[in-house]
Scaffold this motif. Structure first.
Motif, mmCIF file in Angstrom:
data_model
loop_
_atom_site.group_PDB
_atom_site.id
_atom_site.type_symbol
_atom_site.label_atom_id
_atom_site.label_comp_id
_atom_site.label_asym_id
_atom_site.label_seq_id
_atom_site.Cartn_x
_atom_site.Cartn_y
_atom_site.Cartn_z
ATOM 1 N N ASN A 49 0.809 -1.228 0.000
ATOM 2 C CA ASN A 49 0.000 0.000 0.000
ATOM 3 C C ASN A 49 0.835 1.267 0.000
ATOM 4 O O ASN A 49 0.305 2.378 -0.041
ATOM 5 C CB ASN A 49 -1.006 -0.006 1.163
ATOM 6 C CG ASN A 49 -0.342 -0.092 2.517
ATOM 7 O OD1 ASN A 49 0.871 0.066 2.635
ATOM 8 N ND2 ASN A 49 -1.129 -0.351 3.548
ATOM 9 N N ASN A 50 2.174 1.120 0.027
ATOM 10 C CA ASN A 50 3.052 2.291 -0.101
ATOM 11 C C ASN A 50 3.444 2.567 -1.553
ATOM 12 O O ASN A 50 4.218 3.493 -1.812
ATOM 13 C CB ASN A 50 4.313 2.094 0.748
ATOM 14 C CG ASN A 50 4.033 2.224 2.233
ATOM 15 O OD1 ASN A 50 3.132 2.952 2.637
ATOM 16 N ND2 ASN A 50 4.787 1.512 3.051
ATOM 17 N N ASN A 61 2.688 4.029 -5.091
ATOM 18 C CA ASN A 61 1.827 5.036 -5.719
ATOM 19 C C ASN A 61 1.716 4.701 -7.207
ATOM 20 O O ASN A 61 2.523 5.159 -8.023
ATOM 21 C CB ASN A 61 2.408 6.430 -5.506
ATOM 22 C CG ASN A 61 1.486 7.529 -5.995
ATOM 23 O OD1 ASN A 61 0.677 7.329 -6.904
ATOM 24 N ND2 ASN A 61 1.610 8.704 -5.397
ATOM 25 N N GLU A 111 -0.482 5.497 -9.528
ATOM 26 C CA GLU A 111 -0.799 6.601 -10.434
ATOM 27 C C GLU A 111 0.458 7.398 -10.790
ATOM 28 O O GLU A 111 0.657 7.784 -11.952
ATOM 29 C CB GLU A 111 -1.852 7.517 -9.801
ATOM 30 C CG GLU A 111 -3.236 6.871 -9.713
ATOM 31 C CD GLU A 111 -4.287 7.840 -9.218
ATOM 32 O OE1 GLU A 111 -3.906 8.928 -8.748
ATOM 33 O OE2 GLU A 111 -5.474 7.491 -9.285
ATOM 34 N N LYS A 112 1.329 7.599 -9.813
ATOM 35 C CA LYS A 112 2.576 8.323 -10.063
ATOM 36 C C LYS A 112 3.508 7.507 -10.952
ATOM 37 O O LYS A 112 4.179 8.051 -11.828
ATOM 38 C CB LYS A 112 3.257 8.643 -8.732
ATOM 39 C CG LYS A 112 4.471 9.540 -8.869
ATOM 40 C CD LYS A 112 5.029 9.923 -7.503
ATOM 41 C CE LYS A 112 6.227 10.838 -7.642
ATOM 42 N NZ LYS A 112 6.769 11.214 -6.301
#
Length: 219
Positions: A172-173, A175, A177-178
């Protein structure tokens, strides 16, 4: 087989899965399921069971420190047929209590290295490595995986410099989208992510669907 892969650079086909409670059972089931992918392989290790046991039990990061943490890591030498039979090392690395990274490492220079019995990877071979990553996704439906040179998923997708295992390497760390936004300026060659795990609104129109939920993005 310490010298199974030599030289460099290395092409890495890696992915991350959620960490099971039974490490031994996980590797045994993984290797058994791996037999179902089109790219056939041979394990070149006589003491496989011993190495799996070492991974399961772990070893201390600092043997002199009674409070040190345990490292769960193992490497398995393979012959695998990806655009021809070639050497690979398969790594299992527990990077947090929730995640394991699996990494197939190949000799990645475009020229053959006959002195080490290593086959090079030319541009015409790369589509077969994309197929290999796709086959792995269809077999294991991992949250995220990638192909890169001298970079695995840990280096590509986590902004963390801590030695693993560490909780900064939880899934969950990441990203996603990035990662997609910056993929053309990254070291990623191919990336597959699970659209059920990473719910992304803006998926590139050039992406391809793999299986039911996999999304393949290429530069």
């Amino acid at each position: 087989m310490k010298d199974w892969l030599q030289g460099g650079p290395f092409l890495e086909v890696s992915f991350i899965v959620e960490n099971p409670r039974n490490r031994r059972k996980f590797i045994e089931e993984f290797l058994n399921k791996l037999k179902n992918i089109p790219q056939k392989f041979q394990i070149k290790l006589s003491n496989l069971d011993t190495e799996i046991e070492k991974f399961s039990n772990g070893y201390p990061w600092d043997e002199k420190d009674p409070n040190t943490y345990l490292i769960h890591s193992v490497e398995i030498p393979l012959l695998i047929n990806v655009s021809g039979e070639r050497k690979s090392k398969l790594y299992f690395e527990e990077i947090s209590k929730d995640t394991i990274q699996i990494n197939f490492c190949f000799f990645g220079d475009e020229n053959d290295a006959p002195e080490w019995d290593q086959k090079g990877i030319k541009d015409k071979d790369m589509p077969e490595f994309t197929k290999f990553l796709s086959s792995l996704y269809e077999a294991f439906e991992f949250p995220i995986g990638a192909i890169s040179v001298e970079n695995d998923c840990v280096l590509l997708f986590f902004h963390c410099a801590e030695t693993w295992p560490n909780e900064c390497y939880k899934l969950n760390n990441i990203n996603m989208e990035k990662i997609i936004k910056n993929i053309n300026n990254s070291y990623v060659i191919d990336c597959i992510f699970n659209s059920e795990f990473f719910k992304i609104k803006d998926i590139p129109s050039t992406s391809q669907k793999i299986g039911k939920r996999g999304i393949l993005i290429q530069k």
